[in-house]
Every structure is written in structure tokens, then in C-alpha cells.
Enzyme design. Structure first.
Site, PDB file in Angstrom:
ATOM      1  N   GLU A 139     148.474  53.714  44.343  1.00 25.28           N
ATOM      2  CA  GLU A 139     148.185  55.044  44.894  1.00 25.28           C
ATOM      3  C   GLU A 139     147.815  54.947  46.366  1.00 25.28           C
ATOM      4  O   GLU A 139     147.116  54.035  46.789  1.00 25.28           O
ATOM      5  CB  GLU A 139     147.042  55.696  44.108  1.00 25.28           C
ATOM      6  CG  GLU A 139     146.546  56.997  44.746  1.00 25.28           C
ATOM      7  CD  GLU A 139     145.626  57.819  43.833  1.00 25.28           C
ATOM      8  OE1 GLU A 139     145.734  57.699  42.602  1.00 25.28           O
ATOM      9  OE2 GLU A 139     144.805  58.573  44.379  1.00 25.28           O
TER      10      GLU A 139
ATOM     11  N   HIS B 115     148.052  64.632  44.040  1.00 27.88           N
ATOM     12  CA  HIS B 115     146.969  65.610  44.147  1.00 27.88           C
ATOM     13  C   HIS B 115     146.763  66.084  45.577  1.00 27.88           C
ATOM     14  O   HIS B 115     147.073  65.381  46.527  1.00 27.88           O
ATOM     15  CB  HIS B 115     145.662  65.006  43.632  1.00 27.88           C
ATOM     16  CG  HIS B 115     145.746  64.521  42.211  1.00 27.88           C
ATOM     17  ND1 HIS B 115     144.796  63.718  41.634  1.00 27.88           N
ATOM     18  CD2 HIS B 115     146.680  64.727  41.251  1.00 27.88           C
ATOM     19  CE1 HIS B 115     145.133  63.454  40.379  1.00 27.88           C
ATOM     20  NE2 HIS B 115     146.275  64.043  40.128  1.00 27.88           N
TER      21      HIS B 115
ATOM     22  N   ARG C 272     134.928  70.100  47.111  1.00 28.03           N
ATOM     23  CA  ARG C 272     136.284  69.637  47.394  1.00 28.03           C
ATOM     24  C   ARG C 272     137.121  70.088  46.206  1.00 28.03           C
ATOM     25  O   ARG C 272     136.925  69.621  45.096  1.00 28.03           O
ATOM     26  CB  ARG C 272     136.309  68.107  47.517  1.00 28.03           C
ATOM     27  CG  ARG C 272     137.723  67.527  47.642  1.00 28.03           C
ATOM     28  CD  ARG C 272     137.702  66.000  47.722  1.00 28.03           C
ATOM     29  NE  ARG C 272     137.086  65.382  46.559  1.00 28.03           N
ATOM     30  CZ  ARG C 272     137.668  64.463  45.787  1.00 28.03           C
ATOM     31  NH1 ARG C 272     138.888  64.042  46.046  1.00 28.03           N
ATOM     32  NH2 ARG C 272     137.033  63.950  44.742  1.00 28.03           N
TER      33      ARG C 272
ATOM     34  N   HIS D 198     140.008  69.905  43.917  1.00 30.26           N
ATOM     35  CA  HIS D 198     140.928  68.822  43.555  1.00 30.26           C
ATOM     36  C   HIS D 198     142.086  69.467  42.800  1.00 30.26           C
ATOM     37  O   HIS D 198     141.914  69.926  41.671  1.00 30.26           O
ATOM     38  CB  HIS D 198     140.147  67.835  42.669  1.00 30.26           C
ATOM     39  CG  HIS D 198     140.860  66.578  42.328  1.00 30.26           C
ATOM     40  ND1 HIS D 198     141.093  66.194  41.028  1.00 30.26           N
ATOM     41  CD2 HIS D 198     141.370  65.593  43.104  1.00 30.26           C
ATOM     42  CE1 HIS D 198     141.703  65.011  41.022  1.00 30.26           C
ATOM     43  NE2 HIS D 198     141.887  64.624  42.271  1.00 30.26           N
TER      44      HIS D 198
ATOM     45  N   TYR E 121     145.189  51.844  46.691  1.00 26.72           N
ATOM     46  CA  TYR E 121     144.569  51.201  45.525  1.00 26.72           C
ATOM     47  C   TYR E 121     145.419  51.341  44.282  1.00 26.72           C
ATOM     48  O   TYR E 121     146.532  51.878  44.322  1.00 26.72           O
ATOM     49  CB  TYR E 121     143.161  51.750  45.319  1.00 26.72           C
ATOM     50  CG  TYR E 121     143.036  53.195  44.858  1.00 26.72           C
ATOM     51  CD1 TYR E 121     143.453  54.254  45.662  1.00 26.72           C
ATOM     52  CD2 TYR E 121     142.452  53.506  43.626  1.00 26.72           C
ATOM     53  CE1 TYR E 121     143.296  55.574  45.253  1.00 26.72           C
ATOM     54  CE2 TYR E 121     142.289  54.819  43.208  1.00 26.72           C
ATOM     55  CZ  TYR E 121     142.710  55.845  44.016  1.00 26.72           C
ATOM     56  OH  TYR E 121     142.551  57.143  43.611  1.00 26.72           O
TER      57      TYR E 121
ATOM     58  N   ASP F  35     145.511  52.964  40.661  1.00 28.79           N
ATOM     59  CA  ASP F  35     144.899  53.987  39.814  1.00 28.79           C
ATOM     60  C   ASP F  35     145.629  53.954  38.474  1.00 28.79           C
ATOM     61  O   ASP F  35     146.831  54.200  38.428  1.00 28.79           O
ATOM     62  CB  ASP F  35     145.035  55.363  40.476  1.00 28.79           C
ATOM     63  CG  ASP F  35     144.196  56.418  39.766  1.00 28.79           C
ATOM     64  OD1 ASP F  35     144.000  56.301  38.537  1.00 28.79           O
ATOM     65  OD2 ASP F  35     143.732  57.354  40.437  1.00 28.79           O
TER      66      ASP F  35
ATOM     67  N   GLU G 252     146.800  62.760  47.584  1.00 29.91           N
ATOM     68  CA  GLU G 252     146.850  61.460  46.903  1.00 29.91           C
ATOM     69  C   GLU G 252     148.176  61.380  46.170  1.00 29.91           C
ATOM     70  O   GLU G 252     148.587  62.353  45.552  1.00 29.91           O
ATOM     71  CB  GLU G 252     145.757  61.348  45.840  1.00 29.91           C
ATOM     72  CG  GLU G 252     144.379  61.796  46.259  1.00 29.91           C
ATOM     73  CD  GLU G 252     143.547  62.151  45.028  1.00 29.91           C
ATOM     74  OE1 GLU G 252     143.532  61.382  44.049  1.00 29.91           O
ATOM     75  OE2 GLU G 252     142.932  63.224  45.037  1.00 29.91           O
TER      76      GLU G 252
ATOM     77  N   SER H 137     146.033  57.414  49.203  1.00 31.50           N
ATOM     78  CA  SER H 137     145.329  58.664  49.490  1.00 31.50           C
ATOM     79  C   SER H 137     145.221  58.812  51.000  1.00 31.50           C
ATOM     80  O   SER H 137     144.697  57.922  51.670  1.00 31.50           O
ATOM     81  CB  SER H 137     143.927  58.664  48.889  1.00 31.50           C
ATOM     82  OG  SER H 137     143.991  58.401  47.505  1.00 31.50           O
TER      83      SER H 137
HETATM   84  N1  LIG Z   1     135.265  66.426  51.871  1.00 33.94           N
HETATM   85  C1  LIG Z   1     136.562  66.426  51.627  1.00 33.94           C
HETATM   86  N2  LIG Z   1     137.250  67.577  51.541  1.00 33.94           N
HETATM   87  C2  LIG Z   1     138.573  67.589  51.288  1.00 33.94           C
HETATM   88  N3  LIG Z   1     139.294  66.480  51.089  1.00 33.94           N
HETATM   89  C3  LIG Z   1     138.654  65.309  51.152  1.00 33.94           C
HETATM   90  C4  LIG Z   1     137.277  65.210  51.435  1.00 33.94           C
HETATM   91  N4  LIG Z   1     136.936  63.917  51.446  1.00 33.94           N
HETATM   92  C5  LIG Z   1     138.044  63.223  51.195  1.00 33.94           C
HETATM   93  N5  LIG Z   1     139.094  64.048  51.001  1.00 33.94           N
HETATM   94  C6  LIG Z   1     140.467  63.717  50.637  1.00 33.94           C
HETATM   95  O1  LIG Z   1     140.453  63.640  49.219  1.00 33.94           O
HETATM   96  C7  LIG Z   1     141.270  62.574  48.764  1.00 33.94           C
HETATM   97  C8  LIG Z   1     140.429  61.640  47.925  1.00 33.94           C
HETATM   98  O2  LIG Z   1     141.252  60.651  47.410  1.00 33.94           O
HETATM   99  P1  LIG Z   1     140.816  59.745  46.169  1.00 33.94           P
HETATM  100  O3  LIG Z   1     142.036  59.070  45.683  1.00 33.94           O
HETATM  101  O4  LIG Z   1     139.652  58.914  46.518  1.00 33.94           O
HETATM  102  O5  LIG Z   1     140.365  60.938  45.213  1.00 33.94           O
HETATM  103  P2  LIG Z   1     139.821  61.195  43.814  1.00 33.94           P
HETATM  104  O6  LIG Z   1     140.723  62.176  43.241  1.00 33.94           O
HETATM  105  O7  LIG Z   1     138.400  61.555  43.913  1.00 33.94           O
HETATM  106  O8  LIG Z   1     139.880  59.827  43.112  1.00 33.94           O
HETATM  107  P3  LIG Z   1     140.742  59.279  41.910  1.00 33.94           P
HETATM  108  O9  LIG Z   1     142.167  59.567  42.217  1.00 33.94           O
HETATM  109  O10 LIG Z   1     140.429  57.827  41.952  1.00 33.94           O
HETATM  110  O11 LIG Z   1     140.252  59.959  40.709  1.00 33.94           O
HETATM  111  C9  LIG Z   1     141.883  61.965  49.994  1.00 33.94           C
HETATM  112  O12 LIG Z   1     143.145  62.527  50.196  1.00 33.94           O
HETATM  113  C10 LIG Z   1     140.926  62.380  51.118  1.00 33.94           C
HETATM  114  O13 LIG Z   1     141.569  62.503  52.360  1.00 33.94           O
HETATM  115 MG   LIG Z   2     142.997  59.267  43.850  1.00 34.57          MG
END
Ligand SMILES: Nc1ncnc2c1ncn2[C@@H]1O[C@H](COP(=O)(O)OP(=O)(O)OP(=O)(O)O)[C@@H](O)[C@H]1O
Ligand SMILES: [Mg+2]
Lengths: 503, 63
Positions: free
Chosen positions: A100, A156, A240, A242, A93, A95, A10, A102
């Protein structure tokens, strides 16, 4: 596993409205995202589905639930900020106060970089579309992580991991890796301290913004290891991870090694392969100390008393990874795993000799090389605005203005991908994850899709009062091999839905 | 025989190491020259008022 696993990145982009430094960044970010959605996404734009995933069953890959989801409910949950899904399976989107992108879920480091770079093209287009609105002031985006005045925004990484791996093992073995990997993955920064009060160069954009070792926060008191637990997969089996500590990379090689080496280290952790003690004293301070010494001579103190530079610590991980891959796969190791190992070794070896030898591959070295040239030629101090400008403009995503892009155009940068591959990834999803199903549905049945997310695609079908939610709980189901032929065959969303739900 | 083969191989390895070093130094010089040559080109695309630009690059914090 190897370097391969389900992963995605992301990127929150820095944003500025030309000539209007006080413009509201949330408004500007929405303009960018909305302009893209309006211009590119046909018919209706599918909303992001914020609903929590519930069913864990996975019959034939998709467990189709017919529970009623009222469209207005979705509107309430959608916080009013622009948020769309693209035909390549990515999410675009707003953020906080940044646009952002992703990436869709990918299965290997090369694809992660490919779809990550495609995000830069998406944002370039988005800016162009936003500028086409009459009287709109041009908006410029930056793939960096700080304004050097106190604010930082993230890039991220996400890695699918086995739930059975104890989180403590992840913390223990990943922390020293994260403290040291910046010598490979750093994007370089002019300025030290969160607000850049000291004038000097450092290896990483993000290092100064990390204040604790482990934690849930992402916007303040940022932790080296983030504990967010939203698996977007069967929570019994997976987590997952993060990762918020990385710099946004322009360089394909930096990005490739960032994701590839991290994935490999995670495999070793999952398999309990790391038995060596590599823990470093005072990780948060050490992280900064490494970043603050671009000569890479700073010595870290390990728990066992050894003193190693960050490069030497990385070499320890490399050595383990080589043994691990040899043990586990021998000659059968896949090509990318071998390539990541070879490039990692090559880069580390040169970093030990003279970091500037990596100017064609690593962001921070490319940036530093450019800055040094300016310092030599014009006799500039690190406080000089021009050097700060070079730092910022390195990350300007416009092809004609961004300095990274300029270096590429001048043949000064080693590439991993072709322009054509990246351009194709703007519209095409990766073939081997559920992003394929999501992206193809968006491309083919846009007018029938009400919303989508990582874990679902929601159809609004003629003749049905309620929305039909197709959960996609398994990241590896919904690939081309799995549903490609079905998607080719079904001309309408109704046909597809029928086929998916037929007992 | 084995001895004889070993000797020359070792010295050719040394030579390779030397050549590689020389080559990489050369490559680096070349790179430096290139970068000097492109600084002018980069000057052309740099934002015109560095001071103003840097001062007004203000972001809100994110994740
Ligand atoms: N099961 C999974 N395992 C590993 N990566 C995943 C999985 N599902 C989705 N992803 C990846 O994780 C990321 C999620 O992005 P998103 O911006 O929605 O994350 P978030 O960190 O949960 O949300 P935010 O940034 O809004 O807090 C994307 O890069 C997507 O490809
Ligand atoms: Mg995100």
C-alpha cells in the site's frame, strides 16, 4: 472552504508473482516494500511510529515532548510487516496482503492526484528493485480493486473535516452523492457479483462489495460511509473522514474529479448549505444498480418520490455546488474550484448525451471503449477470457504493459499533469502541509530519524539516551513557509532539534 | 436595431450548436479509428494466455 482542504489517498495494489500463482502475497508484498526501502532510503530506515498522539498543545506548531520512548518498544508495536516513510512524506507499507502507498497530506485535488500518481512510480521502482534480487520471480502490481473471484481491496480517500459538523449530516448528504458519483469516478469492471459470476460490464470496481450503509468495518460488510475516527489532528476540532467506497483511478481526470467534487460536497455539508432532499431509497441496492447499467439510464428513487438517473443526481449536486461557490466566493473563487466545477459539468453533460464521449477522461469509459472495440473486432462475449484480461491489464502499473499506460503513450488520454511533475513528487513532499517537515527530515537527517508517522517525527540524537519525539498534530504546520528556511539552515538533526526546542 | 441584432445572434448560436455536434461526432469517429489502429499494438502487449492468466489472478481480500 472550496475544493481545498487537507486530504490524502491510500491505494492497496493487487499483486501477482509471475509464474507462481500460489506464492504468499504477504511475503511478496514485503519483498516489494523492503526492496524499495533498501534501495532508496539512505542510511537507516525510519520506522512507522504506531504510538498514539497525545499532546494537543501547539506552541509554534510543534509541541516537543521529551518523554522517553524506548526503541525496542517501537519494534514491538511494529507488527513485523514492512512499513516505511518516504522523502515525499508518503507511507509505503504492507496492509493485509497488499502493498500500500498512502499519499502525504495535500491541500488540493490536483496535488492529491500528483502524489497519488507518484505512488505508481514508487511501486514501479519497488518492483524493479525486488526483481533485481537474484533468483527472484518478477512481481507485478495492479492498481485495481478486485480479482473478480470474491476478493476486494481498497483505494481510500481521507478528508479533514470540522468536528462540529454532525455525523448524521454527513451520512445524509454524502450517501446519495456516493451512490451516484461512480458515473464519474468508476474504474469499470468485467463481471458482476462479488465473485464475478455474471458476465457483463459494470461501471465500478467496488460497488458489489458494499453491503451496509454506515459502519466501522473495512474488510467485510463494507459500509458506504465508514465511521473510522482517527483524526491525526486535534480531535476536538477535527475529524478525518475515511472514505472507502472509491475505485482506484489510473485516469488523472477521474481521480481529480473524485477528490475535487467530494471535497466540495463536504464543504457544503459543513456549511449547512444542502437543504434539498436528495436521499435515495435503498442506497446499497441503488449503488449496485447504478454500477450495473453502463448506459446510465437506471433511475434512482428519491425519498421524495422523484426518479433521477445517477447523472441527474450528480447534476443536482453540481447545481448546488455552483450556487454555493457563487454565494460564498463570487468572482473570488480559486482557480481549482472553478476548474473542478467546469470539468464536472462538462463530463456530466456528455455522460447524459452519450457516455462514450468521455473516453479520454474517465477510467470506466476508456476501459469500456477498449473492450467494445475488442468485442466488435473479434466478436467476443463478456465471458471471454480476453475481455477479463483487458480489464485486469488495464490496471497493470508497468509503463510498457499496462493498458491505461499504453493509452497514454498513444495519446488517447487527457492528462492533468506532466510526467516531470509526477516524477518530482516521488521525492519531494507537498510544500504546504506537515508532510513537508516529515519529508525534508527524512531526506536530510535520515540517519537520525528513528520513526515517523502522520503525527510525529522521532529523532535519535547522539548523546541522548532517549528518543526525541516531535509531534506534528496540526496538518497545516510544518509547511515550507513555516519551516523551510529552518530546514535549509540546519545542517544536522541536532541543530534542528535545538532550534525547535529553544524557548 | 435591437431586434435585428437578436435574430442573427440566435441563428449563429444554432449554427454553433450544430457545428459542435458535428465536430464531436467527427472527433468520436477519429477516436474510434485511432482505437482500431491501436488494438493491434495492444494485442502485442496482452498477456499471451488470457485464460490461464485470468484464472490465476487470485487476491486476498483487503480493506
Ligand atoms: N488529518 C488528516 N486529515 C486528512 N487526511 C489525513 C490526515 N492525516 C493524514 N491524512 C491522510 O490519510 C491517509 C492515512 O493513510 P493510512 O494508510 O495511514 O490510513 P489509515 O486508513 O488510517 O490506515 P490503514 O489503511 O492502515 O487502516 C494518508 O493519505 C494521509 O495523507
Ligand atoms: Mg492505509
Amino acid at each position: 472552504m472550496s475544493v481545498r482542504r487537507v486530504m490524502g489517498t491510500e491505494t492497496e495494489f493487487g499483486i501477482s508473482v509471475q509464474g507462481q500463482p500460489t506464492a504468499n502475497p504477504m511475503v511478496a508484498s514485503s519483498q516489494v516494500v523492503n526492496a524499495y526501502a533498501l534501495s532508496v532510503l539512505r542510511a537507516r530506515r525510519a520506522r512507522w511510529d504506531f504510538e498514539e498522539e497525545s499532546p494537543l498543545r501547539d506552541a509554534r506548531g510543534f509541541d516537543v515532548s521529551r518523554e522517553v520512548a524506548d526503541p525496542s518498544q517501537l519494534t514491538d508495536e511494529d507488527l513485523g510487516l514492512a512499513n516505511v516513510i518516504l522523502t515525499n512524506g508518503a507511507r509505503l507499507y504492507v496492509d493485509h496482503a497488499h502493498p500500500e502507498y498512502s499519499t502525504p497530506e495535500c491541500t488540493n485535488p490536483r496535488d492529491v492526484v500528483r502524489w497519488d500518481k507518484a505512488g505508481e512510480l514508487v511501486m514501479q521502482d519497488a518492483c524493479r528493485f525486488a526483481a533485481a534480487v537474484p533468483s527472484a520471480a518478477p512481481i507485478v502490481l495492479y492498481k485495481n480493486n478486485t480479482d473478480n473471484k470474491g476478493a476486494s481491496y481498497g483505494a481510500h480517500e481521507n478528508y479533514l473535516m470540522r468536528r462540529s459538523t454532525p455525523f448524521g449530516d454527513i451520512v445524509r448528504h454524502l450517501t446519495p452523492f456516493f451512490v451516484s458519483r461512480q458515473v464519474v469516478t468508476g474504474a469499470g469492471r468485467v463481471g458482476r457479483g462479488q465473485d464475478g459470476r455474471e458476465d457483463d460490464f459494470q461501471v465500478s470496481q467496488r460497488a458489489d462489495y458494499f453491503e451496509v450503509e454506515v459502519g466501522l468495518e473495512t474488510t467485510l460488510k463494507r459500509p458506504i460511509i465508514n465511521t473510522r475516527d482517527e483524526p491525526h489532528a486535534d480531535p476536538e476540532r477535527y475529524r478525518r473522514l475515511h472514505v472507502i467506497i472509491g475505485d482506484a483511478n489510473l485516469s488523472e481526470i477521474s481521480g481529480y474529479l473524485k477528490v475535487g467534487t467530494t471535497s466540495l460536497v463536504l464543504s457544503m455539508i459543513e456549511d449547512g448549505f444542502i437543504t434539498r432532499e436528495l436521499g435515495v431509497e435503498q442506497p446499497v441496492r441503488s449503488l449496485r444498480a447504478v454500477s450495473h447499467d453502463p448506459t446510465l439510464k437506471h433511475q434512482l428513487t428519491l425519498h421524495d418520490g422523484r426518479r433521477l438517473t445517477a447523472v441527474q443526481l450528480q447534476l443536482e449536486y453540481l447545481d448546488l455546488a455552483r450556487k454555493y461557490v457563487e454565494d460564498k466566493y463570487g468572482a473570488d473563487a480559486d482557480e481549482q474550484t472553478r476548474d473542478v466545477l467546469a470539468r464536472w459539468e462538462s463530463v456530466l453533460t456528455r455522460l447524459e448525451t452519450d457516455p462514450l464521449l468521455c473516453a479520454r477522461e474517465l477510467d470506466w469509459v476508456a476501459k469500456l471503449t477498449l473492450l467494445n472495440r475488442y468485442r466488435d473486432r473479434d466478436g467476443l462475449e463478456w465471458s471471454d477470457a480476453k475481455l477479463h484480461l483487458v480489464d485486469l491489464q488495464y490496471a497493470d502499473i508497468r509503463p510498457g504493459r499496462g493498458l491505461y499506460n499504453k493509452l497514454v503513450a498513444m495519446g488517447q488520454v487527457e492528462r492533468l499533469l506532466t510526467d516531470e511533475e509526477i516524477a518530482a513528487a516521488v521525492h519531494q513532499p507537498p510544500p504546504d502541509t506537515r508532510a513537508y517537515f516529515r519529508g525534508r527530515c527524512l531526506e536530510k537527517y535520515a540517519e537520525r530519524i528513528a520513526a515517523a508517522s502522520w503525527d510525529s517525527v522521532i529523532f535519535d540524537l547522539p548523546g541522548r539516551d532517549s528518543l526525541q519525539r516531535v509531534p506534528t498534530i496540526d496538518p497545516l504546520r510544518g509547511s515550507r513557509a513555516h519551516v523551510g528556511e529552518l530546514l535549509d539552515r540546519c545542517e544536522t538533526a541536532e541543530q534542528l532539534f535545538e532550534a525547535l526546542t529553544r524557548p | 436595431m435591437a431586434q435585428e441584432q437578436k435574430q442573427p445572434r440566435r441563428s449563429s448560436e444554432d449554427r454553433t450548436a450544430e457545428t459542435t455536434e458535428a465536430e464531436s461526432a467527427e472527433r468520436k469517429d477519429q477516436l474510434d479509428e485511432d482505437i482500431d489502429a491501436i488494438l493491434d499494438e495492444i494485442d502485442e502487449v496482452l498477456e499471451s494466455n488470457a485464460e490461464d492468466f485470468v484464472k490465476s489472478f487470485i487476491q486476498k481480500g483487503g480493506q
